[in-house]
Design a protein around this motif. Sequence first.
Motif, PDB file in Angstrom:
ATOM      1  N   ILE A 134     -10.611 -43.582 -34.347  1.00 46.74           N
ATOM      2  CA  ILE A 134      -9.528 -44.560 -34.267  1.00 46.74           C
ATOM      3  C   ILE A 134      -8.298 -43.937 -34.918  1.00 46.74           C
ATOM      4  O   ILE A 134      -8.408 -43.028 -35.750  1.00 46.74           O
ATOM      5  N   ASP A 135      -7.136 -44.406 -34.537  1.00 47.69           N
ATOM      6  CA  ASP A 135      -5.894 -43.961 -35.152  1.00 47.69           C
ATOM      7  C   ASP A 135      -5.189 -45.155 -35.777  1.00 47.69           C
ATOM      8  O   ASP A 135      -5.091 -46.218 -35.158  1.00 47.69           O
ATOM      9  N   GLY A 160      -0.481 -34.754 -33.668  1.00 43.12           N
ATOM     10  CA  GLY A 160      -0.631 -35.673 -32.542  1.00 43.12           C
ATOM     11  C   GLY A 160       0.694 -36.121 -31.965  1.00 43.12           C
ATOM     12  O   GLY A 160       1.534 -35.316 -31.611  1.00 43.12           O
ATOM     13  N   THR A 161       0.887 -37.409 -31.911  1.00 44.82           N
ATOM     14  CA  THR A 161       2.111 -37.992 -31.354  1.00 44.82           C
ATOM     15  C   THR A 161       3.072 -38.402 -32.457  1.00 44.82           C
ATOM     16  O   THR A 161       3.942 -39.230 -32.245  1.00 44.82           O
ATOM     17  N   GLY A 162       2.897 -37.862 -33.627  1.00 51.39           N
ATOM     18  CA  GLY A 162       3.719 -38.202 -34.779  1.00 51.39           C
ATOM     19  C   GLY A 162       2.827 -38.627 -35.930  1.00 51.39           C
ATOM     20  O   GLY A 162       1.597 -38.606 -35.811  1.00 51.39           O
ATOM     21  N   SER A 172      -1.552 -51.061 -38.591  1.00 52.72           N
ATOM     22  CA  SER A 172      -1.563 -51.099 -37.125  1.00 52.72           C
ATOM     23  C   SER A 172      -2.637 -50.162 -36.609  1.00 52.72           C
ATOM     24  O   SER A 172      -2.764 -49.023 -37.067  1.00 52.72           O
ATOM     25  N   LEU A 173      -3.414 -50.672 -35.701  1.00 49.78           N
ATOM     26  CA  LEU A 173      -4.486 -49.901 -35.083  1.00 49.78           C
ATOM     27  C   LEU A 173      -3.953 -49.329 -33.782  1.00 49.78           C
ATOM     28  O   LEU A 173      -3.544 -50.073 -32.892  1.00 49.78           O
ATOM     29  N   GLY A 174      -3.925 -48.025 -33.704  1.00 47.73           N
ATOM     30  CA  GLY A 174      -3.413 -47.359 -32.503  1.00 47.73           C
ATOM     31  C   GLY A 174      -4.543 -47.016 -31.552  1.00 47.73           C
ATOM     32  O   GLY A 174      -5.335 -47.876 -31.186  1.00 47.73           O
ATOM     33  N   ILE A 196      -9.064 -41.334 -38.002  1.00 47.42           N
ATOM     34  CA  ILE A 196     -10.325 -41.548 -38.715  1.00 47.42           C
ATOM     35  C   ILE A 196     -11.447 -41.332 -37.706  1.00 47.42           C
ATOM     36  O   ILE A 196     -11.474 -42.009 -36.673  1.00 47.42           O
ATOM     37  N   ALA A 197     -12.343 -40.398 -37.997  1.00 45.24           N
ATOM     38  CA  ALA A 197     -13.350 -40.069 -36.996  1.00 45.24           C
ATOM     39  C   ALA A 197     -14.700 -39.709 -37.611  1.00 45.24           C
ATOM     40  O   ALA A 197     -14.793 -39.286 -38.755  1.00 45.24           O
TER      41      ALA A 197
END
Length: 133
Positions: free
Chosen positions: A57-58, A118-120, A34-36, A125-126
């Motif tokens: 991207i997360d 973060g949010t969990g 899943s792409l967040g 990836i950066a």
Amino acid sequence: NLAAGKSSIPGYAHSINPLLLQVIATNCQKYSFSLGSQVRTEQTSGGNSVHPLGLAIDIGKIGSNELGVMDATYRQFLLDTQAIFQQSGSQCRLGVWPALVNEVKGFISYCTVFADAGTGPHLHIALPRSAGT
């Protein structure tokens, strides 16, 4: 718009960096994930986030793994992602759940690995901020 490298946010100047699009395209041929968070207009992380520049991207889940634990698929996903950056000669940053940092640093040698609560659990990836200049 995303596949064409255009901003997914109408009127916003930044789009996802082409190398990150390559990471998505290459990995989706081998993995279900899943792409967040992608490009976003709001600044987070004390003003240090590179998401607004299209440089991050997360990933929220790889297969059934919600990324709070390491399994063979997550490990191979990280290795494959690192290989894409290494082949391109670009620096990379991988943010992982804090409990996994030392384990990931044990097998990831090209990318910088850091804790990202973060949010969990997720995989950040950066590219470095300098890649946006």
